[in-house]
Motif scaffolding. Structure first.
Motif, mmCIF file in Angstrom:
data_model
loop_
_atom_site.group_PDB
_atom_site.id
_atom_site.type_symbol
_atom_site.label_atom_id
_atom_site.label_comp_id
_atom_site.label_asym_id
_atom_site.label_seq_id
_atom_site.Cartn_x
_atom_site.Cartn_y
_atom_site.Cartn_z
ATOM 1 N N LEU A 58 -19.002 3.912 -51.644
ATOM 2 C CA LEU A 58 -20.213 3.429 -50.996
ATOM 3 C C LEU A 58 -20.534 2.085 -51.632
ATOM 4 O O LEU A 58 -20.864 2.020 -52.819
ATOM 5 C CB LEU A 58 -21.365 4.415 -51.198
ATOM 6 C CG LEU A 58 -21.155 5.830 -50.645
ATOM 7 C CD1 LEU A 58 -22.310 6.740 -51.064
ATOM 8 C CD2 LEU A 58 -21.026 5.803 -49.130
ATOM 9 N N LEU A 59 -20.431 1.016 -50.864
ATOM 10 C CA LEU A 59 -20.456 -0.323 -51.432
ATOM 11 C C LEU A 59 -21.611 -1.154 -50.915
ATOM 12 O O LEU A 59 -21.713 -1.434 -49.717
ATOM 13 C CB LEU A 59 -19.133 -1.041 -51.098
ATOM 14 C CG LEU A 59 -19.019 -2.505 -51.504
ATOM 15 C CD1 LEU A 59 -19.065 -2.642 -53.026
ATOM 16 C CD2 LEU A 59 -17.750 -3.120 -50.942
ATOM 17 N N ASP A 60 -22.498 -1.575 -51.847
ATOM 18 C CA ASP A 60 -23.539 -2.544 -51.531
ATOM 19 C C ASP A 60 -22.913 -3.938 -51.483
ATOM 20 O O ASP A 60 -22.090 -4.287 -52.327
ATOM 21 C CB ASP A 60 -24.620 -2.479 -52.609
ATOM 22 C CG ASP A 60 -25.717 -3.515 -52.386
ATOM 23 O OD1 ASP A 60 -25.948 -3.883 -51.217
ATOM 24 O OD2 ASP A 60 -26.315 -3.955 -53.389
ATOM 25 N N LEU A 61 -23.284 -4.734 -50.505
ATOM 26 C CA LEU A 61 -22.697 -6.067 -50.377
ATOM 27 C C LEU A 61 -23.422 -7.133 -51.191
ATOM 28 O O LEU A 61 -22.961 -8.270 -51.240
ATOM 29 C CB LEU A 61 -22.653 -6.491 -48.905
ATOM 30 C CG LEU A 61 -21.660 -5.749 -48.011
ATOM 31 C CD1 LEU A 61 -21.655 -6.340 -46.607
ATOM 32 C CD2 LEU A 61 -20.258 -5.774 -48.595
ATOM 33 N N GLY A 62 -24.543 -6.776 -51.816
ATOM 34 C CA GLY A 62 -25.282 -7.759 -52.608
ATOM 35 C C GLY A 62 -25.224 -7.433 -54.082
ATOM 36 O O GLY A 62 -26.201 -6.963 -54.666
ATOM 37 N N LEU A 63 -24.081 -7.688 -54.712
ATOM 38 C CA LEU A 63 -23.872 -7.332 -56.110
ATOM 39 C C LEU A 63 -23.932 -8.582 -56.993
ATOM 40 O O LEU A 63 -23.636 -9.686 -56.535
ATOM 41 C CB LEU A 63 -22.521 -6.637 -56.279
ATOM 42 C CG LEU A 63 -22.410 -5.300 -55.534
ATOM 43 C CD1 LEU A 63 -20.969 -4.838 -55.495
ATOM 44 C CD2 LEU A 63 -23.292 -4.238 -56.186
ATOM 45 N N PRO A 64 -24.285 -8.416 -58.260
ATOM 46 C CA PRO A 64 -24.495 -9.594 -59.113
ATOM 47 C C PRO A 64 -23.222 -10.379 -59.416
ATOM 48 O O PRO A 64 -23.273 -11.588 -59.622
ATOM 49 C CB PRO A 64 -25.085 -8.999 -60.401
ATOM 50 C CG PRO A 64 -24.690 -7.564 -60.388
ATOM 51 C CD PRO A 64 -24.663 -7.164 -58.953
ATOM 52 N N ASP A 65 -22.067 -9.712 -59.463
ATOM 53 C CA ASP A 65 -20.847 -10.427 -59.852
ATOM 54 C C ASP A 65 -19.951 -10.781 -58.680
ATOM 55 O O ASP A 65 -18.939 -11.470 -58.850
ATOM 56 C CB ASP A 65 -20.049 -9.608 -60.870
ATOM 57 C CG ASP A 65 -19.547 -8.286 -60.296
ATOM 58 O OD1 ASP A 65 -20.178 -7.780 -59.336
ATOM 59 O OD2 ASP A 65 -18.539 -7.757 -60.796
ATOM 60 N N CYS A 66 -20.313 -10.334 -57.472
ATOM 61 C CA CYS A 66 -19.447 -10.588 -56.321
ATOM 62 C C CYS A 66 -20.242 -10.269 -55.060
ATOM 63 O O CYS A 66 -20.606 -9.122 -54.827
ATOM 64 C CB CYS A 66 -18.200 -9.715 -56.407
ATOM 65 S SG CYS A 66 -16.913 -10.177 -55.264
ATOM 66 N N ASP A 67 -20.499 -11.274 -54.256
ATOM 67 C CA ASP A 67 -21.424 -11.100 -53.142
ATOM 68 C C ASP A 67 -20.686 -10.999 -51.813
ATOM 69 O O ASP A 67 -19.631 -11.604 -51.612
ATOM 70 C CB ASP A 67 -22.398 -12.274 -53.083
ATOM 71 C CG ASP A 67 -23.570 -11.999 -52.153
ATOM 72 O OD1 ASP A 67 -24.145 -10.904 -52.248
ATOM 73 O OD2 ASP A 67 -23.884 -12.874 -51.335
ATOM 74 N N GLY A 68 -21.262 -10.220 -50.917
ATOM 75 C CA GLY A 68 -20.808 -10.191 -49.538
ATOM 76 C C GLY A 68 -19.424 -9.596 -49.360
ATOM 77 O O GLY A 68 -19.013 -8.676 -50.065
ATOM 78 N N LEU A 69 -18.681 -10.166 -48.392
ATOM 79 C CA LEU A 69 -17.393 -9.615 -48.011
ATOM 80 C C LEU A 69 -16.332 -9.797 -49.089
ATOM 81 O O LEU A 69 -15.301 -9.137 -49.060
ATOM 82 C CB LEU A 69 -16.924 -10.258 -46.702
ATOM 83 C CG LEU A 69 -17.801 -9.948 -45.480
ATOM 84 C CD1 LEU A 69 -17.280 -10.688 -44.255
ATOM 85 C CD2 LEU A 69 -17.855 -8.447 -45.206
ATOM 86 N N GLU A 70 -16.594 -10.670 -50.063
ATOM 87 C CA GLU A 70 -15.644 -10.824 -51.169
ATOM 88 C C GLU A 70 -15.542 -9.525 -51.961
ATOM 89 O O GLU A 70 -14.453 -9.116 -52.382
ATOM 90 C CB GLU A 70 -16.069 -11.964 -52.076
ATOM 91 C CG GLU A 70 -15.078 -12.234 -53.215
ATOM 92 C CD GLU A 70 -15.552 -13.321 -54.160
ATOM 93 O OE1 GLU A 70 -14.836 -13.590 -55.132
ATOM 94 O OE2 GLU A 70 -16.630 -13.900 -53.913
ATOM 95 N N ALA A 71 -16.685 -8.880 -52.168
ATOM 96 C CA ALA A 71 -16.683 -7.596 -52.880
ATOM 97 C C ALA A 71 -15.875 -6.559 -52.111
ATOM 98 O O ALA A 71 -15.097 -5.786 -52.685
ATOM 99 C CB ALA A 71 -18.117 -7.107 -53.086
#
Length: 300
Positions: A58-71
């Protein structure tokens, strides 16, 4: 660490993480696996590497070390067998569609799903992932022989080129074409032709290492990838071994047929040529073998 099944939540917001954990805790016994939680893509990647058993992310797309579709791209590459469900705080269908197009199996909008919907999303995502893997398997493997197709061969050849760059080793390609195969079909029928192709595939597999790749790239055309070859003439030795194996008669409905092959060999090291160029060079060497009498080996 136990390899028991678990779902990995990658979410940097503790409040959102608590809501998801509550859904797992309140689920009927046996309906959901254990939930494990990380707050960054890096931590999630480390966990996935050391803790087998993940059944979904379950993946949030707004993470501190990697944002959006890159994550999504990073975790997708690390979890090829595991479905990913994107959690978005943005109720925008374009966001969800972009996530699915880029490798997620589903998406959920935060605050708009309950435990029941989450369970169904996990079940459907797992099903979609299984279907996706089966389609990929079919696309990457020949339906008759089960050998890798050209697409999978290219992927492995590019990996071999990268490996030679790191190690300074050499590899080789063998382009193999069965001689007079059309006559087998014309005289003995397509069932005999299929028997010849299957026998050829099995003989080539038996004549190479487990680390090598035998692929079918055309009707009666095969390419063998040797990611690493030893001293001088090692690739030639393998080619001669396969040439001999392919010279034995093949049992077909109603009798047996004699076959032979023409083989083109090209060796490679990092930076010498692209994957496509190497295949073209091996192909040309094979045609040289055909022009010079067939049932022989020629090296580019």
């Amino acid at each position: 660490m136990s390899d028991s099944p678990y779902v990995l939540l990658v979410e940097d917001n503790p409040g959102d993480a608590r809501l998801v954990r509550t859904m797992f805790d309140d689920a009927p016994p046996g309906t959901l696996p254990e939930l494990r939680w990380d707050q960054t893509v890096r931590a999630a990647g480390l966990r996935l590497g050391r803790e087998p058993g993940c059944t979904a992310v379950l993946l949030d797309l707004g993470l501190p070390d990697c944002d959006g579709l890159e994550a999504l791209a990073l975790l997708r590459d690390q979890t090829e067998q595991v479905p990913i469900i994107v959690l978005s705080g943005n109720d925008d269908e374009e966001v969800g569609l972009s996530a699915v197009v880029n490798g997620a199996q589903d998406y959920l909008v935060k605050g708009s799903f309950d435990a029941g919907l989450l369970r169904r999303a996990l079940q459907y995502a797992a099903h979609r992932k299984r279907v996706e893997q089966k389609l990929i398997q079919r696309a990457m493997h020949d339906h008759l022989t089960g050998l890798p197709t050209r697409a999978l061969l290219l992927d492995r050849l590019r990996m071999a080129l990268n490996a030679t760059d790191r190690s300074g080793s050499r590899g080789a390609l063998l382009f193999i074409d069965l001689d007079h195969f059309k006559q087998v079909n014309d005289v003995h029928g397509h069932a005999a032709g299929d028997a010849v192709l299957l026998a050829a595939a099995q003989r080539m597999l038996a004549g190479v290492r487990a680390s090598d790749t035998v692929s079918r790239v055309g009707g009666d055309e095969f390419i063998v990838l040797l990611p690493v070859v030893g001293p001088d003439d090692a690739a030639q030795a393998v080619a001669q071994k396969l040439l001999q194996a392919l010279s034995m008669p093949v049992a077909v409905p109603g009798g047996e047929v004699g076959i032979s092959a023409s083989i083109g060999v090209v060796e490679f090291a990092a930076g010498e040529a692209s994957a496509e160029q190497l295949i073209a060079r091996a192909d040309e060497a094979m045609y040289t073998a055909k022009r010079e009498g067939r049932a022989t080996v020629r090296q580019a």
